[in-house]
Design a protein around this motif. Structure first.
Motif, PDB file in Angstrom:
ATOM      1  N   PRO A 105     -53.443  39.829 106.164  1.00 10.94           N
ATOM      2  CA  PRO A 105     -55.033  38.858 105.091  1.00 10.94           C
ATOM      3  C   PRO A 105     -55.232  38.027 106.628  1.00 10.94           C
ATOM      4  O   PRO A 105     -55.074  37.437 107.919  1.00 10.94           O
ATOM      5  N   LEU A 106     -57.007  37.755 105.854  1.00 13.74           N
ATOM      6  CA  LEU A 106     -58.074  37.134 106.672  1.00 13.74           C
ATOM      7  C   LEU A 106     -57.435  36.371 105.947  1.00 13.74           C
ATOM      8  O   LEU A 106     -57.037  35.976 104.792  1.00 13.74           O
ATOM      9  N   PRO A 107     -58.295  35.022 106.691  1.00 19.66           N
ATOM     10  CA  PRO A 107     -58.189  33.728 105.870  1.00 19.66           C
ATOM     11  C   PRO A 107     -58.883  33.724 104.643  1.00 19.66           C
ATOM     12  O   PRO A 107     -60.034  34.534 104.588  1.00 19.66           O
ATOM     13  N   PRO A 108     -58.653  32.726 103.513  1.00 19.44           N
ATOM     14  CA  PRO A 108     -59.668  33.255 102.471  1.00 19.44           C
ATOM     15  C   PRO A 108     -60.995  33.507 102.318  1.00 19.44           C
ATOM     16  O   PRO A 108     -60.800  33.348 101.587  1.00 19.44           O
ATOM     17  N   ALA A 109     -61.670  32.039 103.028  1.00 17.96           N
ATOM     18  CA  ALA A 109     -63.046  31.685 103.680  1.00 17.96           C
ATOM     19  C   ALA A 109     -63.269  33.654 104.055  1.00 17.96           C
ATOM     20  O   ALA A 109     -64.643  33.258 103.949  1.00 17.96           O
ATOM     21  N   VAL A 110     -63.308  34.569 104.054  1.00 20.01           N
ATOM     22  CA  VAL A 110     -63.711  35.195 104.811  1.00 20.01           C
ATOM     23  C   VAL A 110     -63.468  36.562 104.046  1.00 20.01           C
ATOM     24  O   VAL A 110     -62.605  36.825 103.401  1.00 20.01           O
ATOM     25  N   ASP A 111     -64.830  37.352 104.457  1.00 21.10           N
ATOM     26  CA  ASP A 111     -64.945  38.485 102.565  1.00 21.10           C
ATOM     27  C   ASP A 111     -64.314  39.497 103.878  1.00 21.10           C
ATOM     28  O   ASP A 111     -65.185  40.508 104.214  1.00 21.10           O
ATOM     29  N   VAL A 112     -63.403  39.732 103.147  1.00 22.60           N
ATOM     30  CA  VAL A 112     -62.544  41.367 103.454  1.00 22.60           C
ATOM     31  C   VAL A 112     -63.114  42.270 103.181  1.00 22.60           C
ATOM     32  O   VAL A 112     -63.251  43.108 104.340  1.00 22.60           O
ATOM     33  N   GLU A 113     -63.823  42.597 102.070  1.00 25.47           N
ATOM     34  CA  GLU A 113     -65.037  43.745 102.225  1.00 25.47           C
ATOM     35  C   GLU A 113     -65.213  43.907 102.863  1.00 25.47           C
ATOM     36  O   GLU A 113     -65.725  44.559 103.270  1.00 25.47           O
ATOM     37  N   ALA A 114     -66.190  42.499 103.389  1.00 28.45           N
ATOM     38  CA  ALA A 114     -67.563  42.463 103.583  1.00 28.45           C
ATOM     39  C   ALA A 114     -66.801  43.704 105.609  1.00 28.45           C
ATOM     40  O   ALA A 114     -67.618  44.443 105.800  1.00 28.45           O
ATOM     41  N   VAL A 115     -65.922  42.818 105.573  1.00 28.83           N
ATOM     42  CA  VAL A 115     -65.491  42.656 107.034  1.00 28.83           C
ATOM     43  C   VAL A 115     -64.940  44.516 106.968  1.00 28.83           C
ATOM     44  O   VAL A 115     -64.869  45.357 108.178  1.00 28.83           O
ATOM     45  N   LEU A 116     -64.145  44.651 105.648  1.00 33.10           N
ATOM     46  CA  LEU A 116     -63.639  46.393 106.145  1.00 33.10           C
ATOM     47  C   LEU A 116     -64.462  47.203 106.707  1.00 33.10           C
ATOM     48  O   LEU A 116     -64.599  48.421 107.430  1.00 33.10           O
ATOM     49  N   ALA A 117     -65.698  47.361 105.593  1.00 27.32           N
ATOM     50  CA  ALA A 117     -66.791  47.875 105.381  1.00 27.32           C
ATOM     51  C   ALA A 117     -68.106  47.797 107.028  1.00 27.32           C
ATOM     52  O   ALA A 117     -68.464  48.964 106.941  1.00 27.32           O
ATOM     53  N   ALA A 118     -67.609  46.867 107.839  1.00 21.39           N
ATOM     54  CA  ALA A 118     -68.063  46.957 109.123  1.00 21.39           C
ATOM     55  C   ALA A 118     -67.545  47.476 109.618  1.00 21.39           C
ATOM     56  O   ALA A 118     -68.246  48.113 111.038  1.00 21.39           O
ATOM     57  N   ILE A 119     -66.446  48.562 109.764  1.00 23.67           N
ATOM     58  CA  ILE A 119     -66.205  49.145 110.605  1.00 23.67           C
ATOM     59  C   ILE A 119     -66.055  50.530 110.126  1.00 23.67           C
ATOM     60  O   ILE A 119     -65.828  51.490 109.353  1.00 23.67           O
ATOM     61  N   PRO A 120     -66.636  51.737 110.776  1.00 22.82           N
ATOM     62  CA  PRO A 120     -67.027  52.444 110.830  1.00 22.82           C
ATOM     63  C   PRO A 120     -66.200  53.120 111.077  1.00 22.82           C
ATOM     64  O   PRO A 120     -64.634  53.223 111.888  1.00 22.82           O
ATOM     65  N   PRO A 121     -65.877  54.252 109.875  1.00 26.73           N
ATOM     66  CA  PRO A 121     -64.893  55.070 109.140  1.00 26.73           C
ATOM     67  C   PRO A 121     -64.479  55.509 110.167  1.00 26.73           C
ATOM     68  O   PRO A 121     -63.019  56.168 110.455  1.00 26.73           O
ATOM     69  N   ASP A 122     -64.765  56.865 110.925  1.00 27.15           N
ATOM     70  CA  ASP A 122     -64.271  57.058 112.474  1.00 27.15           C
ATOM     71  C   ASP A 122     -63.076  56.417 113.758  1.00 27.15           C
ATOM     72  O   ASP A 122     -62.302  57.057 113.929  1.00 27.15           O
ATOM     73  N   LYS A 123     -63.465  55.041 113.591  1.00 23.18           N
ATOM     74  CA  LYS A 123     -62.530  54.101 114.152  1.00 23.18           C
ATOM     75  C   LYS A 123     -62.035  53.045 113.295  1.00 23.18           C
ATOM     76  O   LYS A 123     -61.012  52.200 113.585  1.00 23.18           O
ATOM     77  N   ASP A 124     -61.733  53.211 111.773  1.00 19.95           N
ATOM     78  CA  ASP A 124     -60.897  53.205 110.827  1.00 19.95           C
ATOM     79  C   ASP A 124     -59.812  53.786 110.916  1.00 19.95           C
ATOM     80  O   ASP A 124     -59.201  54.216 109.980  1.00 19.95           O
ATOM     81  N   VAL A 125     -58.288  52.961 112.068  1.00 23.68           N
ATOM     82  CA  VAL A 125     -56.881  53.234 112.771  1.00 23.68           C
ATOM     83  C   VAL A 125     -56.625  53.077 111.319  1.00 23.68           C
ATOM     84  O   VAL A 125     -55.288  53.785 111.362  1.00 23.68           O
TER      85      VAL A 125
END
Ligand code: NAD
Length: 293
Positions: A105-125
């Protein structure tokens, strides 16, 4: 491979993972000899959660052992969403990085959905972006979350019949329960998903020929939950003093189950092996091998 735990055969994730990884190591060596290219895996960790640090170190060491390039980006616990997004953007733009994993998990202050959305799907291992989960739902090729993929590889390695089987998954998380339920269904099992609002979970679980337990509750599943001869996969991992336990009470369940995955040495190593397989897959898609002369 034929070790027996109290009656049940052991689903030896450590041994199967070692085989999977050796195959990837050989492919990496052959590819590097051909054109000098190697897969690169980057892991982003935020903060000092001790369990996360162990996972990150294991992932990095395994990647390096298999001949991958590995990069670790470690941000302080007080890093905000912007700082994590900047780190991910940097890795997304790096041609030597083919796989990006943000350790959760990321610390609660970090927006996990925004972070995941920033990963290019082809690099999303880790297979956790909406794009890859959508591909999985649609039955299209993509990167599949590592723990569910590892469970399927483990079941496959033991020749467990899924076609027509009654399967029950305990847990419906995005990380494990939900994707493994989809994969079991795609393998033609008939799947029931049990969660915290399910009435009479033990009775449903007892119908399962294949029971995958990802509830995150130490030793929740006892022998009374298990149909004699069932294949039981224990995804949970909890530290109790010096020892690790799963979501399954191994001592009692091993007496009734046909197969049981141990903790440690079951799903954990398979998860890392699947991460390596996903990184290899992402690499070969991003950097296809040169044409044969
Ligand atoms: P989670 O907490 O996100 O989800 C747990 C799910 O179980 C929820 O859907 C919840 O509804 C269900 N649940 C909880 N208690 C229940 C109960 N009493 N009866 C029925 N359903 C119940 O957890 P997660 O991320 O899916 O992880 C599950 C476990 O697997 C954790 O112990 C985690 O540490 C472990 N895990 C291990 C690996 C590995 O590599 N070995 C990887 C990921 C997760």
């Amino acid at each position: 491979m034929d070790e027996v735990m109290g009656g049940a055969r052991t689903l030896d994730g450590k041994a199967v993972a070692a085989r999977v990884q050796e195959e990837i190591r050989q492919r990496i060596a052959a590819r590097a000899a051909r054109d000098g290219q190697r897969p690169g895996l980057a892991v982003v960790q935020v903060g000092e959660d001790p369990a996360s640090s162990v996972y990150v170190r294991n992932k990095r060491r395994t990647a390096e052992r298999l001949g991958m390039r590995s990069r670790e980006v470690h941000l302080p616990a007080d890093a905000g969403t912007e700082a994590v997004l900047a780190a991910v953007a940097d890795l997304a733009a790096d041609d030597a990085v083919h796989g990006i994993l943000v350790q959760l998990p990321l610390p609660p202050a970090v927006d996990v959905e925004a972070v995941l959305a920033a990963i290019p799907p082809d690099k999303d291992v880790d297979g956790l972006t909406v794009t890859n989960l959508g591909r999985l739902l649609a039955g299209r090729p993509g990167l599949v979350p590592c723990t569910p993929a590892g469970i399927m590889t483990l079941l496959g390695a033991y020749g467990i019949t899924l076609d027509g089987a009654r399967a029950v998954v305990i847990g419906r998380s995005r990380l494990v329960g939900l994707p493994v339920a989809l994969l079991l269904q795609q393998a033609n099992a008939t799947v029931t998903v049990v969660h915290t609002h399910t009435r009479d979970a033990a009775r449903l679980a007892r119908e399962a020929e294949v029971l995958v337990v990802a509830a995150g509750r130490p030793q929740l599943v006892t022998a009374e939950w298990v149909r004699p001869g069932a294949v039981v996969v224990d995804v949970g991992i909890h530290r109790q003093g010096e020892r690790l336990v799963g979501d399954v009470e191994a001592a009692s369940v091993a007496r009734v189950a046909g197969y049981l995955s141990p903790v440690p040495g079951g799903v954990g190593p398979m998860t890392i092996a699947s991460l390596m397989a996903n990184t290899w897959q992402a690499f070969t898609e991003q950097v296809p091998p040169p044409e044969e002369p």
